[in-house]
Design a protein around this motif. Structure first.
Motif, PDB file in Angstrom:
ATOM      1  N   LEU A 184       0.813  -1.219   0.000  1.00  0.00           N
ATOM      2  CA  LEU A 184       0.000   0.000   0.000  1.00  0.00           C
ATOM      3  C   LEU A 184       0.845   1.267   0.000  1.00  0.00           C
ATOM      4  CD1 LEU A 184      -3.073  -0.553   2.364  1.00  0.00           C
ATOM      5  CD2 LEU A 184      -3.101   0.128  -0.043  1.00  0.00           C
ATOM      6  N   ASP A 185       1.978   1.231   0.704  1.00  0.00           N
ATOM      7  CA  ASP A 185       2.784   2.452   0.814  1.00  0.00           C
ATOM      8  C   ASP A 185       3.460   2.836  -0.495  1.00  0.00           C
ATOM      9  OD1 ASP A 185       4.657   0.435   0.687  1.00  0.00           O
ATOM     10  OD2 ASP A 185       5.768   1.035   2.488  1.00  0.00           O
ATOM     11  N   GLU A 186       3.346   1.979  -1.532  1.00  0.00           N
ATOM     12  CA  GLU A 186       3.928   2.302  -2.835  1.00  0.00           C
ATOM     13  C   GLU A 186       2.983   3.152  -3.694  1.00  0.00           C
ATOM     14  OE1 GLU A 186       5.003  -1.388  -4.664  1.00  0.00           O
ATOM     15  OE2 GLU A 186       5.965  -2.150  -2.836  1.00  0.00           O
ATOM     16  N   TYR A 187       1.784   3.382  -3.199  1.00  0.00           N
ATOM     17  CA  TYR A 187       0.766   4.096  -3.976  1.00  0.00           C
ATOM     18  C   TYR A 187       0.257   5.301  -3.186  1.00  0.00           C
ATOM     19  CZ  TYR A 187       0.966  -0.228  -6.625  1.00  0.00           C
ATOM     20  OH  TYR A 187       1.416  -1.297  -7.360  1.00  0.00           O
ATOM     21  N   PRO A 188      -0.298   6.302  -3.876  1.00  0.00           N
ATOM     22  CA  PRO A 188      -0.763   7.517  -3.197  1.00  0.00           C
ATOM     23  C   PRO A 188      -2.123   7.308  -2.533  1.00  0.00           C
ATOM     24  CG  PRO A 188      -1.195   7.707  -5.546  1.00  0.00           C
ATOM     25  CD  PRO A 188      -0.463   6.407  -5.352  1.00  0.00           C
ATOM     26  N   VAL A 189      -2.150   6.426  -1.540  1.00  0.00           N
ATOM     27  CA  VAL A 189      -3.408   6.061  -0.899  1.00  0.00           C
ATOM     28  C   VAL A 189      -3.267   6.131   0.616  1.00  0.00           C
ATOM     29  CG1 VAL A 189      -3.976   4.535  -2.822  1.00  0.00           C
ATOM     30  CG2 VAL A 189      -2.881   3.579  -0.776  1.00  0.00           C
ATOM     31  N   ASN A 190      -4.414   6.178   1.276  1.00  0.00           N
ATOM     32  CA  ASN A 190      -4.458   6.227   2.729  1.00  0.00           C
ATOM     33  C   ASN A 190      -4.633   4.815   3.272  1.00  0.00           C
ATOM     34  OD1 ASN A 190      -4.947   6.626   5.429  1.00  0.00           O
ATOM     35  ND2 ASN A 190      -6.582   8.128   5.148  1.00  0.00           N
ATOM     36  N   PRO A 191      -3.618   4.244   3.900  1.00  0.00           N
ATOM     37  CA  PRO A 191      -3.717   2.863   4.394  1.00  0.00           C
ATOM     38  C   PRO A 191      -4.681   2.706   5.559  1.00  0.00           C
ATOM     39  CG  PRO A 191      -1.683   3.876   5.146  1.00  0.00           C
ATOM     40  CD  PRO A 191      -2.300   4.850   4.194  1.00  0.00           C
ATOM     41  N   ASP A 192      -5.136   3.831   6.122  1.00  0.00           N
ATOM     42  CA  ASP A 192      -6.076   3.795   7.237  1.00  0.00           C
ATOM     43  C   ASP A 192      -7.507   4.070   6.788  1.00  0.00           C
ATOM     44  OD1 ASP A 192      -4.028   3.316   9.173  1.00  0.00           O
ATOM     45  OD2 ASP A 192      -3.496   5.448   9.064  1.00  0.00           O
ATOM     46  N   ALA A 193      -7.726   4.073   5.485  1.00  0.00           N
ATOM     47  CA  ALA A 193      -9.074   4.297   4.946  1.00  0.00           C
ATOM     48  C   ALA A 193      -9.321   3.292   3.826  1.00  0.00           C
ATOM     49  CB  ALA A 193      -9.220   5.725   4.433  1.00  0.00           C
ATOM     50  N   VAL A 194      -9.427   2.019   4.208  1.00  0.00           N
ATOM     51  CA  VAL A 194      -9.605   0.937   3.242  1.00  0.00           C
ATOM     52  C   VAL A 194     -11.002   0.338   3.421  1.00  0.00           C
ATOM     53  CG1 VAL A 194      -8.721  -1.251   2.364  1.00  0.00           C
ATOM     54  CG2 VAL A 194      -7.131   0.458   3.288  1.00  0.00           C
ATOM     55  N   PHE A 195     -11.717   0.205   2.328  1.00  0.00           N
ATOM     56  CA  PHE A 195     -13.063  -0.358   2.312  1.00  0.00           C
ATOM     57  C   PHE A 195     -13.066  -1.574   1.388  1.00  0.00           C
ATOM     58  CE2 PHE A 195     -13.381   4.055   3.373  1.00  0.00           C
ATOM     59  CZ  PHE A 195     -14.457   4.182   4.242  1.00  0.00           C
ATOM     60  N   VAL A 196     -14.088  -2.409   1.538  1.00  0.00           N
ATOM     61  CA  VAL A 196     -14.247  -3.557   0.651  1.00  0.00           C
ATOM     62  C   VAL A 196     -15.629  -3.504   0.025  1.00  0.00           C
ATOM     63  CG1 VAL A 196     -15.111  -5.117   2.461  1.00  0.00           C
ATOM     64  CG2 VAL A 196     -13.965  -6.064   0.442  1.00  0.00           C
ATOM     65  N   THR A 197     -15.715  -3.921  -1.226  1.00  0.00           N
ATOM     66  CA  THR A 197     -17.005  -4.032  -1.891  1.00  0.00           C
ATOM     67  C   THR A 197     -17.042  -5.328  -2.686  1.00  0.00           C
ATOM     68  OG1 THR A 197     -18.589  -2.967  -3.395  1.00  0.00           O
ATOM     69  CG2 THR A 197     -16.261  -2.736  -3.959  1.00  0.00           C
ATOM     70  N   GLY A 198     -18.248  -5.818  -2.893  1.00  0.00           N
ATOM     71  CA  GLY A 198     -18.451  -7.017  -3.697  1.00  0.00           C
ATOM     72  C   GLY A 198     -19.896  -7.069  -4.135  1.00  0.00           C
ATOM     73  N   ASP A 199     -20.137  -7.711  -5.268  1.00  0.00           N
ATOM     74  CA  ASP A 199     -21.502  -7.816  -5.791  1.00  0.00           C
ATOM     75  C   ASP A 199     -21.869  -9.272  -5.986  1.00  0.00           C
ATOM     76  OD1 ASP A 199     -21.215  -8.245  -9.134  1.00  0.00           O
ATOM     77  OD2 ASP A 199     -19.493  -7.363  -8.118  1.00  0.00           O
ATOM     78  N   SER A 200     -23.103  -9.612  -5.643  1.00  0.00           N
ATOM     79  CA  SER A 200     -23.630 -10.963  -5.796  1.00  0.00           C
ATOM     80  C   SER A 200     -22.746 -11.961  -5.039  1.00  0.00           C
ATOM     81  CB  SER A 200     -23.758 -11.304  -7.284  1.00  0.00           C
ATOM     82  OG  SER A 200     -24.593 -12.429  -7.484  1.00  0.00           O
ATOM     83  N   ALA A 201     -22.147 -12.947  -5.723  1.00  0.00           N
ATOM     84  CA  ALA A 201     -21.230 -13.857  -5.035  1.00  0.00           C
ATOM     85  C   ALA A 201     -20.063 -13.093  -4.426  1.00  0.00           C
ATOM     86  CB  ALA A 201     -20.721 -14.918  -6.009  1.00  0.00           C
ATOM     87  N   GLY A 202     -19.633 -12.030  -5.092  1.00  0.00           N
ATOM     88  CA  GLY A 202     -18.578 -11.189  -4.530  1.00  0.00           C
ATOM     89  C   GLY A 202     -19.013 -10.498  -3.251  1.00  0.00           C
ATOM     90  N   GLY A 203     -20.322 -10.197  -3.142  1.00  0.00           N
ATOM     91  CA  GLY A 203     -20.840  -9.646  -1.897  1.00  0.00           C
ATOM     92  C   GLY A 203     -20.702 -10.632  -0.761  1.00  0.00           C
ATOM     93  N   ALA A 204     -20.968 -11.916  -1.060  1.00  0.00           N
ATOM     94  CA  ALA A 204     -20.775 -12.959  -0.050  1.00  0.00           C
ATOM     95  C   ALA A 204     -19.313 -13.043   0.353  1.00  0.00           C
ATOM     96  CB  ALA A 204     -21.252 -14.303  -0.593  1.00  0.00           C
ATOM     97  N   LEU A 205     -18.406 -13.062  -0.619  1.00  0.00           N
ATOM     98  CA  LEU A 205     -16.980 -13.150  -0.316  1.00  0.00           C
ATOM     99  C   LEU A 205     -16.512 -11.934   0.478  1.00  0.00           C
ATOM    100  CD1 LEU A 205     -15.725 -14.549  -3.741  1.00  0.00           C
ATOM    101  CD2 LEU A 205     -15.831 -15.799  -1.571  1.00  0.00           C
ATOM    102  N   ALA A 206     -17.065 -10.757   0.163  1.00  0.00           N
ATOM    103  CA  ALA A 206     -16.696  -9.545   0.900  1.00  0.00           C
ATOM    104  C   ALA A 206     -17.167  -9.626   2.345  1.00  0.00           C
ATOM    105  CB  ALA A 206     -17.275  -8.312   0.211  1.00  0.00           C
ATOM    106  N   LEU A 207     -18.419 -10.067   2.561  1.00  0.00           N
ATOM    107  CA  LEU A 207     -18.937 -10.178   3.922  1.00  0.00           C
ATOM    108  C   LEU A 207     -18.166 -11.234   4.709  1.00  0.00           C
ATOM    109  CD1 LEU A 207     -21.010  -9.345   6.046  1.00  0.00           C
ATOM    110  CD2 LEU A 207     -22.566 -11.066   5.096  1.00  0.00           C
ATOM    111  N   LEU A 208     -17.882 -12.370   4.094  1.00  0.00           N
ATOM    112  CA  LEU A 208     -17.111 -13.405   4.773  1.00  0.00           C
ATOM    113  C   LEU A 208     -15.691 -12.931   5.086  1.00  0.00           C
ATOM    114  CD1 LEU A 208     -18.253 -16.588   2.795  1.00  0.00           C
ATOM    115  CD2 LEU A 208     -19.117 -15.713   4.973  1.00  0.00           C
ATOM    116  N   THR A 209     -15.124 -12.137   4.187  1.00  0.00           N
ATOM    117  CA  THR A 209     -13.796 -11.577   4.431  1.00  0.00           C
ATOM    118  C   THR A 209     -13.812 -10.640   5.635  1.00  0.00           C
ATOM    119  OG1 THR A 209     -13.088 -11.811   2.130  1.00  0.00           O
ATOM    120  CG2 THR A 209     -11.994 -10.115   3.439  1.00  0.00           C
ATOM    121  N   LEU A 210     -14.851  -9.828   5.752  1.00  0.00           N
ATOM    122  CA  LEU A 210     -14.969  -8.952   6.920  1.00  0.00           C
ATOM    123  C   LEU A 210     -15.095  -9.779   8.193  1.00  0.00           C
ATOM    124  CD1 LEU A 210     -17.314  -6.137   5.574  1.00  0.00           C
ATOM    125  CD2 LEU A 210     -14.887  -5.951   6.131  1.00  0.00           C
ATOM    126  N   ALA A 211     -15.825 -10.894   8.128  1.00  0.00           N
ATOM    127  CA  ALA A 211     -15.924 -11.771   9.293  1.00  0.00           C
ATOM    128  C   ALA A 211     -14.567 -12.345   9.653  1.00  0.00           C
ATOM    129  CB  ALA A 211     -16.924 -12.890   9.012  1.00  0.00           C
TER     130      ALA A 211
END
Length: 372
Positions: A184-211
């Protein structure tokens, strides 16, 4: 503006000719559809009847996406860094033993690239497709439009079924997140502001990842010895499927009420085979229903999106209900379609040009910026 057409140039299109069993399979068009999905390159070792089912499911889904692909485009002001290997075997040369499922893309607002610094929030996107259809290219249109709203977007591949099962897909996501945490530190991004998104089956994988990231028992149940440790500030779940528990265990544990739909697990088993859910006894049902996950895990803020003609609307409503009962921070967007309108499934992902999709993307951005 780069337009992705994926239409056969000057070729006779035989795919729209219906047969008793559906559209006729056109190998030349299938090769073009492989731009954003696996079709049959990974089915050689399967029994013929099972391979045929996977191939036609992917092919027919791709035909549905084909006319939409004419409208997919990258908005101005977004930079793309594509096909980064997050595991050593990541690549597109199957004959050399490379795995397309182990690649990721990064989309950056050009303004962030020019200005530098580390202030741009990040979205990690996990594409959908019934756990067997699609690669990250399927969601490029959604990703770039989200990036145009001021986010860096990291778009993940994972191995589709039958290349692996649900545990394997979650392991792929974890491997990508570990790579991201390291880089992450190689890119112009905030490492303390990371979100996840997923749609349909990806929504399931995103929710399970948060768990997995927020609960040690969940990580253990899914076979993850050490989660990535990437701390998520929140997430956006688009038309996700959350009724993944087996009917028997859900009924045994009293999770067979209106918040759980056993037909969704049955549908997936018919498509993917029961082996897709192998090795999940410790997760079933607690971490395979929306109610179970919310009860067991303290989740970050969630934006939940569905519509009245999304066939998975009830699963999104079940998740929202569970979060409401717990007093969690969430927002629900359940758009009611008009009498002569349709939005269908994952509309902001597949049809970003719609006014409704643009409004949804704006709402996602507003929700997320308020929480980082």
């Amino acid at each position: 503006m780069a337009v992705i057409t994926n239409q056969p140039d000057g070729e006779a299109d035989t795919t729209q000719t219906s047969t008793v069993n559906g559209p006729r399979f056109d190998a030349r068009l299938a090769e073009r559809l492989s731009r954003w999905t696996e079709i049959d390159g990974d089915l050689a070792s399967m029994p013929a009847d099972r391979a045929r089912m996977f191939r036609m499911n992917r092919y027919q889904t791709a035909l549905f996406d084909l006319p939409r692909s004419e409208y997919w485009h990258d908005p101005d002001g977004v930079d793309a860094i594509c096909d980064i290997a997050y595991l050593p075997d990541g690549g597109t040369d199957r004959t050399a033993g490379q795995c397309r499922g182990h690649l990721l893309d990064i989309y950056l607002p050009h303004e962030a690239t020019v200005r530098g610094g580390h202030t741009t929030p990040v979205y990690v996107d996990i594409h959908g497709g019934g756990f067997t259809y699609g690669y990250k290219e399927l969601n490029r249109n959604f990703n770039t439009h989200l990036a145009a709203r001021g986010f860096a977007v990291v778009s993940l591949n994972y191995r589709p079924a039958p290349q692996t099962d649900l545990k394997g897909q979650l392991a792929d996501v974890q491997a990508a997140l570990r790579w991201l945490r390291t880089h992450l530190d190689e890119y112009p991004v905030n490492p303390d502001a990371v979100f996840v998104t997923g749609d349909s089956a990806g929504g399931a994988l995103a929710l399970l990842t948060l768990a997995i990231e927020n609960d040690e028992d969940a990580a253990c149940a899914f076979g993850i010895a050490q989660p990535s440790g990437l701390r998520f500030s929140g997430g956006t779940l688009v038309c996700g499927v959350y009724s993944l528990a087996s009917a028997a265990t859900a009924s045994r544990d009293g999770m067979s009420g209106i918040g759980y739909d056993p037909s969704k697990r049955l549908m997936l088993e018919q498509l993917l085979g029961g082996e897709f859910f192998a090795g999940l006894d410790a997760a079933d049902p607690t971490y395979l229903t929306a109610e179970g996950i919310v009860s067991a895990v303290d989740l970050p803020p969630l934006f939940i999106l569905t519509s009245s003609d999304d066939f998975l609307e009830a699963d999104s409503l079940a998740l929202a209900t569970a979060l409401s009962r717990k007093g969690s921070d969430f927002e629900l967007s359940d758009r009611k379609t008009g009498r002569h309108e349709t939005l269908g499934h994952v509309y902001p992902v597949g049809m970003t040009w719609l006014d409704e999709s643009q409004q949804a993307l704006d709402a996602i951005a507003r929700f997320s910026f308020a929480r980082c």
